[in-house]
Scaffold this motif. Sequence first.
Motif, PDB file in Angstrom:
ATOM      1  N   GLN A 108      52.406  18.743  -3.810  1.00 17.24           N
ATOM      2  CA  GLN A 108      51.527  18.674  -4.982  1.00 17.24           C
ATOM      3  C   GLN A 108      51.041  17.256  -5.246  1.00 17.24           C
ATOM      4  O   GLN A 108      50.106  17.066  -6.029  1.00 17.24           O
ATOM      5  CB  GLN A 108      52.240  19.229  -6.204  1.00 17.24           C
ATOM      6  CG  GLN A 108      52.500  20.729  -6.107  1.00 17.24           C
ATOM      7  CD  GLN A 108      52.876  21.348  -7.432  1.00 17.24           C
ATOM      8  OE1 GLN A 108      53.316  20.664  -8.342  1.00 17.24           O
ATOM      9  NE2 GLN A 108      52.692  22.650  -7.539  1.00 17.24           N
ATOM     10  N   GLY A 109      51.643  16.295  -4.618  1.00 18.07           N
ATOM     11  CA  GLY A 109      51.237  14.917  -4.827  1.00 18.07           C
ATOM     12  C   GLY A 109      51.762  14.358  -6.138  1.00 18.07           C
ATOM     13  O   GLY A 109      52.371  15.066  -6.950  1.00 18.07           O
ATOM     14  N   THR A 110      51.530  13.079  -6.322  1.00 16.85           N
ATOM     15  CA  THR A 110      51.932  12.423  -7.562  1.00 16.85           C
ATOM     16  C   THR A 110      50.758  11.576  -8.053  1.00 16.85           C
ATOM     17  O   THR A 110      50.156  10.820  -7.282  1.00 16.85           O
ATOM     18  CB  THR A 110      53.206  11.589  -7.374  1.00 16.85           C
ATOM     19  OG1 THR A 110      53.635  11.065  -8.627  1.00 16.85           O
ATOM     20  CG2 THR A 110      53.032  10.453  -6.375  1.00 16.85           C
ATOM     21  N   GLN A 111      50.430  11.735  -9.324  1.00 23.12           N
ATOM     22  CA  GLN A 111      49.263  11.064  -9.884  1.00 23.12           C
ATOM     23  C   GLN A 111      49.589   9.615 -10.215  1.00 23.12           C
ATOM     24  O   GLN A 111      50.568   9.328 -10.908  1.00 23.12           O
ATOM     25  CB  GLN A 111      48.797  11.782 -11.160  1.00 23.12           C
ATOM     26  CG  GLN A 111      47.656  11.091 -11.892  1.00 23.12           C
ATOM     27  CD  GLN A 111      46.333  11.204 -11.162  1.00 23.12           C
ATOM     28  OE1 GLN A 111      45.939  12.288 -10.742  1.00 23.12           O
ATOM     29  NE2 GLN A 111      45.633  10.081 -11.023  1.00 23.12           N
ATOM     30  N   VAL A 112      48.736   8.729  -9.738  1.00 20.96           N
ATOM     31  CA  VAL A 112      48.814   7.315 -10.093  1.00 20.96           C
ATOM     32  C   VAL A 112      47.538   6.963 -10.838  1.00 20.96           C
ATOM     33  O   VAL A 112      46.437   7.167 -10.320  1.00 20.96           O
ATOM     34  CB  VAL A 112      48.970   6.426  -8.848  1.00 20.96           C
ATOM     35  CG1 VAL A 112      48.850   4.958  -9.222  1.00 20.96           C
ATOM     36  CG2 VAL A 112      50.306   6.703  -8.163  1.00 20.96           C
ATOM     37  N   THR A 113      47.697   6.461 -12.045  1.00 17.48           N
ATOM     38  CA  THR A 113      46.552   6.049 -12.850  1.00 17.48           C
ATOM     39  C   THR A 113      46.724   4.595 -13.247  1.00 17.48           C
ATOM     40  O   THR A 113      47.744   4.219 -13.834  1.00 17.48           O
ATOM     41  CB  THR A 113      46.418   6.909 -14.116  1.00 17.48           C
ATOM     42  OG1 THR A 113      46.301   8.292 -13.744  1.00 17.48           O
ATOM     43  CG2 THR A 113      45.189   6.510 -14.921  1.00 17.48           C
ATOM     44  N   VAL A 114      45.748   3.793 -12.888  1.00 15.26           N
ATOM     45  CA  VAL A 114      45.791   2.368 -13.199  1.00 15.26           C
ATOM     46  C   VAL A 114      44.701   2.088 -14.224  1.00 15.26           C
ATOM     47  O   VAL A 114      43.506   2.172 -13.912  1.00 15.26           O
ATOM     48  CB  VAL A 114      45.594   1.510 -11.949  1.00 15.26           C
ATOM     49  CG1 VAL A 114      45.754   0.029 -12.294  1.00 15.26           C
ATOM     50  CG2 VAL A 114      46.574   1.919 -10.851  1.00 15.26           C
ATOM     51  N   ALA A 115      45.124   1.801 -15.431  1.00 16.04           N
ATOM     52  CA  ALA A 115      44.166   1.585 -16.518  1.00 16.04           C
ATOM     53  C   ALA A 115      44.814   0.748 -17.598  1.00 16.04           C
ATOM     54  O   ALA A 115      46.027   0.807 -17.795  1.00 16.04           O
ATOM     55  CB  ALA A 115      43.691   2.913 -17.089  1.00 16.04           C
TER      56      ALA A 115
END
Length: 116
Positions: A108-115
């Motif tokens: 399913q993957g893993t979400q990476v959010t850079v903000a």
Amino acid sequence: QVQLAESGGGLVQPGGSLRLSCAASGSISSAFAMGWYRHAPGKQRELVATITSGGNPTYADSVKDRFTISRDNANNAVYLQMSSLKPEDTAVYYCNIYPQVLATSWGQGTQVTVAS
């Protein structure tokens, strides 16, 4: 059948760090090279880093000197240490066998959010 489970993603500010983990249930032969891939909205899945069975890494130019891939063959695990993160690193990250033509079912993957 091998199942891959990625973890460790999250929301991080620009310049921050994250460590992603990939756990394989079943058996992925330590003879396989492994890769971390990422898929950003509106873009094709891209290869981020690879590591051979012997531990030799390669990196996409966009992440070189910022990301480090490693593996633990005894525990069927692959890791991706990410530092100096940028907004353009935002994506869902997946691990799988490298090259992609040999890939098993995607996790399913893993979400990476850079903000900020």
